[in-house]
Design an enzyme around this catalytic site. Sequence first.
Site, PDB file in Angstrom:
ATOM      1  N   CYS A  86       1.130  -0.356  -0.084  1.00  0.00           N
ATOM      2  CA  CYS A  86       2.058  -0.371  -1.222  1.00  0.00           C
ATOM      3  C   CYS A  86       1.330  -0.479  -2.562  1.00  0.00           C
ATOM      4  CB  CYS A  86       3.119  -1.453  -1.035  1.00  0.00           C
ATOM      5  SG  CYS A  86       4.506  -1.198  -2.169  1.00  0.00           S
ATOM      6  N   HIS A 185       5.429  -0.243   3.785  1.00  0.00           N
ATOM      7  CA  HIS A 185       4.968  -1.541   4.300  1.00  0.00           C
ATOM      8  C   HIS A 185       4.972  -1.571   5.832  1.00  0.00           C
ATOM      9  CE1 HIS A 185       4.557  -4.115   0.735  1.00  0.00           C
ATOM     10  NE2 HIS A 185       5.520  -3.376   0.196  1.00  0.00           N
ATOM     11  N   GLU A 187       3.403  -3.457   7.812  1.00  0.00           N
ATOM     12  CA  GLU A 187       3.358  -4.842   8.337  1.00  0.00           C
ATOM     13  C   GLU A 187       4.772  -5.418   8.498  1.00  0.00           C
ATOM     14  OE1 GLU A 187       2.931  -4.082   5.285  1.00  0.00           O
ATOM     15  OE2 GLU A 187       3.812  -5.627   4.017  1.00  0.00           O
TER      16      GLU A 187
END
Length: 218
Positions: A86, A185, A187
């Site tokens: 990001c 993102h 994660e």
Amino acid sequence: MASPYIDSIVKSGGIPIVIPILNKLSIKKVTDKINGLLLSGGFDISPVLYGEEPFGVGKVDPDRDRFEIEITKYAWRLGIPILAICRGIQVLNVALGGTLKQRIKGIKHFQQAERCQPSHSISIEQGSLFHKIIKQKKLMVNSFHHDAIEKIDHRLKATAWAKDEVVEVLEASDPKKFVLGVQFHPECMYEKYPIFRKIFSCFISVCGRHKSTADKKG
Ligand code: MN
């Protein structure tokens, strides 16, 4: 540091070390000891750092910007594997002399849905590093950014785009380097959508093969 970053690294077999804002000398000392660099998400980047006026930018932290740009440049020079997420993909681009477009229009790139939910599609270039990791040409991703990649240095190339042509993935032009930037993102998608685990497992396995400068010195 938000825990999904830590968890994704730990669950992929890596050991995360969170690095605070440091001066130039300390940056070198720390970077010489690591096997990989993950650039995490956060505020927008101060446009002054890529030579523009702040006409649409959101919240910024110029001290963190300068630190992350410095560590990215040094890690790049050492050939350390880099995963940039990001804000991280934007730091990577600016560190290598690229620019950003502030407050992009087009499709919605700042979703209201939960962080683990995908909200827009991306098209992935066949044969790219990212394509080799994900093994499909389309992917649904989450999106939490105001700005986007604009000018890109020749050492990097875009390899995935949203429908409005916003760059969603950057990688090194040199195929021998593992440098991967993603505008989304992974994660936050990691638990719910296992395909995103491939990004971390690939990063950690490349890090495992990379000898740090300290390792080389014995
Ligand atoms: Mn997006």
